[in-house]
Scaffold this motif. Sequence first.
Motif, PDB file in Angstrom:
ATOM      1  N   ALA A  96      19.684   9.818   5.033  1.00 12.43           N
ATOM      2  CA  ALA A  96      20.620  10.922   4.830  1.00 12.43           C
ATOM      3  C   ALA A  96      20.656  11.338   3.361  1.00 12.43           C
ATOM      4  CB  ALA A  96      22.011  10.527   5.311  1.00 12.43           C
ATOM      5  N   ILE A  97      20.686  10.357   2.456  1.00  9.05           N
ATOM      6  CA  ILE A  97      20.688  10.672   1.030  1.00  9.05           C
ATOM      7  C   ILE A  97      19.401  11.381   0.638  1.00  9.05           C
ATOM      8  CG2 ILE A  97      20.607   9.639  -1.281  1.00  9.05           C
ATOM      9  CD1 ILE A  97      22.505   7.478  -0.246  1.00  9.05           C
ATOM     10  N   GLY A  98      18.265  10.926   1.173  1.00  7.45           N
ATOM     11  CA  GLY A  98      16.989  11.560   0.865  1.00  7.45           C
ATOM     12  C   GLY A  98      16.963  13.024   1.239  1.00  7.45           C
ATOM     13  N   PHE A  99      17.425  13.336   2.450  1.00  5.89           N
ATOM     14  CA  PHE A  99      17.417  14.744   2.869  1.00  5.89           C
ATOM     15  C   PHE A  99      18.470  15.555   2.125  1.00  5.89           C
ATOM     16  CE2 PHE A  99      14.854  13.214   6.407  1.00  5.89           C
ATOM     17  CZ  PHE A  99      13.967  14.269   6.577  1.00  5.89           C
ATOM     18  N   LEU A 100      19.592  14.939   1.762  1.00  6.13           N
ATOM     19  CA  LEU A 100      20.591  15.625   0.949  1.00  6.13           C
ATOM     20  C   LEU A 100      19.992  16.026  -0.397  1.00  6.13           C
ATOM     21  CD1 LEU A 100      23.479  16.592   0.340  1.00  6.13           C
ATOM     22  CD2 LEU A 100      23.992  14.254  -0.415  1.00  6.13           C
ATOM     23  N   LEU A 101      19.249  15.114  -1.015  1.00  6.14           N
ATOM     24  CA  LEU A 101      18.608  15.420  -2.298  1.00  6.14           C
ATOM     25  C   LEU A 101      17.567  16.531  -2.141  1.00  6.14           C
ATOM     26  CD1 LEU A 101      18.105  11.817  -3.760  1.00  6.14           C
ATOM     27  CD2 LEU A 101      19.961  13.432  -4.217  1.00  6.14           C
ATOM     28  N   PHE A 102      16.858  16.523  -1.019  1.00  2.00           N
ATOM     29  CA  PHE A 102      15.875  17.575  -0.768  1.00  2.00           C
ATOM     30  C   PHE A 102      16.561  18.935  -0.661  1.00  2.00           C
ATOM     31  CE2 PHE A 102      13.351  19.894   2.599  1.00  2.00           C
ATOM     32  CZ  PHE A 102      12.377  20.355   1.722  1.00  2.00           C
ATOM     33  N   PHE A 103      17.669  18.996   0.067  1.00  2.00           N
ATOM     34  CA  PHE A 103      18.388  20.265   0.201  1.00  2.00           C
ATOM     35  C   PHE A 103      19.023  20.698  -1.119  1.00  2.00           C
ATOM     36  CE2 PHE A 103      18.600  18.975   4.804  1.00  2.00           C
ATOM     37  CZ  PHE A 103      17.715  19.956   5.241  1.00  2.00           C
ATOM     38  N   MET A 104      19.403  19.739  -1.956  1.00  2.00           N
ATOM     39  CA  MET A 104      19.893  20.087  -3.284  1.00  2.00           C
ATOM     40  C   MET A 104      18.794  20.724  -4.118  1.00  2.00           C
ATOM     41  SD  MET A 104      22.382  16.872  -4.303  1.00  2.00           S
ATOM     42  CE  MET A 104      22.684  17.565  -5.934  1.00  2.00           C
ATOM     43  N   GLU A 133       0.824  -1.208   0.000  1.00  2.00           N
ATOM     44  CA  GLU A 133       0.000   0.000   0.000  1.00  2.00           C
ATOM     45  C   GLU A 133       0.855   1.255   0.000  1.00  2.00           C
ATOM     46  OE1 GLU A 133      -2.586  -0.317   3.336  1.00  2.00           O
ATOM     47  OE2 GLU A 133      -3.785  -1.952   2.475  1.00  2.00           O
ATOM     48  N   TRP A 134       1.937   1.230   0.765  1.00  2.00           N
ATOM     49  CA  TRP A 134       2.861   2.359   0.804  1.00  2.00           C
ATOM     50  C   TRP A 134       4.144   2.080   0.034  1.00  2.00           C
ATOM     51  CZ3 TRP A 134       1.016   6.840   2.192  1.00  2.00           C
ATOM     52  CH2 TRP A 134      -0.040   6.897   3.100  1.00  2.00           C
ATOM     53  N   GLY A 135       4.486   0.799  -0.108  1.00  2.00           N
ATOM     54  CA  GLY A 135       5.739   0.446  -0.770  1.00  2.00           C
ATOM     55  C   GLY A 135       5.778   0.849  -2.233  1.00  2.00           C
ATOM     56  N   PHE A 136       4.684   0.602  -2.968  1.00  2.00           N
ATOM     57  CA  PHE A 136       4.691   0.945  -4.390  1.00  2.00           C
ATOM     58  C   PHE A 136       4.720   2.457  -4.612  1.00  2.00           C
ATOM     59  CE2 PHE A 136       2.208   2.049  -8.230  1.00  2.00           C
ATOM     60  CZ  PHE A 136       3.167   1.682  -9.172  1.00  2.00           C
ATOM     61  N   PRO A 137       3.860   3.263  -3.959  1.00  2.00           N
ATOM     62  CA  PRO A 137       3.979   4.718  -4.164  1.00  2.00           C
ATOM     63  C   PRO A 137       5.357   5.249  -3.805  1.00  2.00           C
ATOM     64  CG  PRO A 137       1.922   4.189  -3.057  1.00  2.00           C
ATOM     65  CD  PRO A 137       2.734   2.922  -3.088  1.00  2.00           C
ATOM     66  N   HIS A 138       5.939   4.722  -2.726  1.00  2.00           N
ATOM     67  CA  HIS A 138       7.270   5.169  -2.303  1.00  2.00           C
ATOM     68  C   HIS A 138       8.309   4.864  -3.379  1.00  2.00           C
ATOM     69  CE1 HIS A 138      10.335   6.408   0.477  1.00  2.00           C
ATOM     70  NE2 HIS A 138      10.893   5.215   0.544  1.00  2.00           N
ATOM     71  N   MET A 139       8.227   3.679  -3.959  1.00  2.00           N
ATOM     72  CA  MET A 139       9.193   3.294  -4.991  1.00  2.00           C
ATOM     73  C   MET A 139       8.944   4.052  -6.286  1.00  2.00           C
ATOM     74  SD  MET A 139      11.827   1.462  -5.493  1.00  2.00           S
ATOM     75  CE  MET A 139      12.844   1.127  -6.903  1.00  2.00           C
ATOM     76  N   TRP A 140       7.673   4.251  -6.644  1.00  2.00           N
ATOM     77  CA  TRP A 140       7.368   4.932  -7.910  1.00  2.00           C
ATOM     78  C   TRP A 140       7.844   6.380  -7.871  1.00  2.00           C
ATOM     79  CZ3 TRP A 140       4.597   9.055  -9.857  1.00  2.00           C
ATOM     80  CH2 TRP A 140       4.411   9.049 -11.238  1.00  2.00           C
ATOM     81  N   VAL A 141       7.604   7.070  -6.772  1.00  2.00           N
ATOM     82  CA  VAL A 141       8.079   8.452  -6.653  1.00  2.00           C
ATOM     83  C   VAL A 141       9.604   8.474  -6.674  1.00  2.00           C
ATOM     84  CG1 VAL A 141       8.148  10.498  -5.153  1.00  2.00           C
ATOM     85  CG2 VAL A 141       6.008   9.253  -5.462  1.00  2.00           C
ATOM     86  N   LEU A 156      11.614  19.904  -6.266  1.00  2.00           N
ATOM     87  CA  LEU A 156      11.181  20.612  -5.060  1.00  2.00           C
ATOM     88  C   LEU A 156       9.805  20.125  -4.612  1.00  2.00           C
ATOM     89  CD1 LEU A 156      11.958  22.896  -3.075  1.00  2.00           C
ATOM     90  CD2 LEU A 156      10.652  24.448  -4.543  1.00  2.00           C
ATOM     91  N   ILE A 157       8.983  19.690  -5.554  1.00  2.00           N
ATOM     92  CA  ILE A 157       7.660  19.149  -5.223  1.00  2.00           C
ATOM     93  C   ILE A 157       7.770  17.677  -4.834  1.00  2.00           C
ATOM     94  CG2 ILE A 157       5.361  18.626  -6.140  1.00  2.00           C
ATOM     95  CD1 ILE A 157       5.730  21.047  -8.023  1.00  2.00           C
ATOM     96  N   ALA A 158       8.570  16.922  -5.588  1.00  2.00           N
ATOM     97  CA  ALA A 158       8.631  15.475  -5.393  1.00  2.00           C
ATOM     98  C   ALA A 158       9.313  15.071  -4.085  1.00  2.00           C
ATOM     99  CB  ALA A 158       9.350  14.818  -6.569  1.00  2.00           C
ATOM    100  N   MET A 159      10.345  15.807  -3.677  1.00  2.00           N
ATOM    101  CA  MET A 159      11.100  15.383  -2.503  1.00  2.00           C
ATOM    102  C   MET A 159      10.276  15.415  -1.212  1.00  2.00           C
ATOM    103  SD  MET A 159      13.897  14.109  -3.387  1.00  2.00           S
ATOM    104  CE  MET A 159      14.227  13.763  -1.668  1.00  2.00           C
ATOM    105  N   ILE A 200       7.088  15.045  -0.957  1.00  2.00           N
ATOM    106  CA  ILE A 200       6.139  13.941  -1.094  1.00  2.00           C
ATOM    107  C   ILE A 200       6.812  12.625  -0.735  1.00  2.00           C
ATOM    108  CG2 ILE A 200       4.748  12.627  -2.747  1.00  2.00           C
ATOM    109  CD1 ILE A 200       4.223  15.248  -4.228  1.00  2.00           C
ATOM    110  N   GLN A 201       8.039  12.439  -1.221  1.00  2.00           N
ATOM    111  CA  GLN A 201       8.769  11.201  -0.943  1.00  2.00           C
ATOM    112  C   GLN A 201       9.087  11.061   0.533  1.00  2.00           C
ATOM    113  OE1 GLN A 201       8.981   8.605  -2.317  1.00  2.00           O
ATOM    114  NE2 GLN A 201      10.999   7.723  -2.656  1.00  2.00           N
TER     115      GLN A 201
END
Length: 361
Positions: free
Chosen positions: A336-344, A183-191, A230-233, A235-236
């Motif tokens: 850590a990588i996720g938040f790094l990408l968000f700050f980028m 339920e959450w795994g597929f949306p998380h992977m698709w984004v 900026l929108i996608a991060m 959400i992810q």
Amino acid sequence: MLVENTLPILLDRLDFAWITSMHILWTPLTIGVSWILFGLEVAWLRSGDERWYRLERFFEKIFIVNFGAGVATGVTMEMAFGILYGPFAQAVGPFFGNILGFETITAFMYEAGFIGLMVFGWHKIGKGMHLFSTFNVALASSLSAFWILVANGWMQTPDGVVLKHGLFLVTNWWSAIFNESNEWGFPHMWVATMILGFFVLAGTSAWFILKNRHADLFVKMLKPTILALLIAMPIQIWLGDSLGVDVAHSEPTSLAAMEGHYHAYLPDGKPNTSWNLIAIPNAANDGSLFSIRIPHVLSLLETHTLNGVVPGLDQFPAKDRPDVWVPFYSFRVMVAIGFLLFFMALWGTSLILRGQLTVAG
């Protein structure tokens, strides 16, 4: 009951880990780029701006290479699944056989048919038909990912089945397909595939701008790509948090290992709400030799309350406790990588707003 760690099992795991690592390098980018190509083609047809067409034809080459590599590694992975884990594959066959069959039809028939029209149909079929083909390539690649995530999620939360005569027989296809983990795994992977596509295209565009090669063309690509990130991060990040809460509910031992959470309660009987920033598990796997903790953060993350109780590994028999090292640190690297990408994405947006993202003179 945990599987005994023998040398053959270890070699099987290493082999399958290598194969899946190769496969995951290619297929997520294929999915993300396919939707971006569709967006570029829509922009070209609506605006008539030939720069969108040129960008689509350029990034289509990246898509083709990734698609080929994904197919090659995907076929190898499906064969390895049956060869390396034969008894398990046989036991789950009544479910997996159908699900992987659906994935094969989606990827190798539906997607492969339209990809031929998309790649070789330029100026041979109508623009509307080509756009339709590009859309179906993107849709088919996402459906292919959906079926794979169904299988992956089902292995975490095997809903809708009964174990009979050594086989997992499906009693409710709806529950099995839309299992709790998916339920959450597929949306998380698709984004994640979209974010990967945006970053690869942004990085490629930035390189061309830096080298001042067709810079005006790639600036046109880079700006909307950064804004999309900026929108996608966020959400992810929200999807990741929701998936974490689901894991806490459906797989509490996995969550406890990911967080290095050994004790649900403190010695004084109060809930252990601390989140481990860094931890060194002991040899007995029942505590930490050293840790840096932040109070209340774990409860906020997993229960969305300040003092909520999160089950620790001490709530489960020792034989059912997974090792902590790998899930604990791999999870933190991922976050850590996720938040790094968000700050980028934030940094790139600030460059756009300050008018600094321009072609070099």
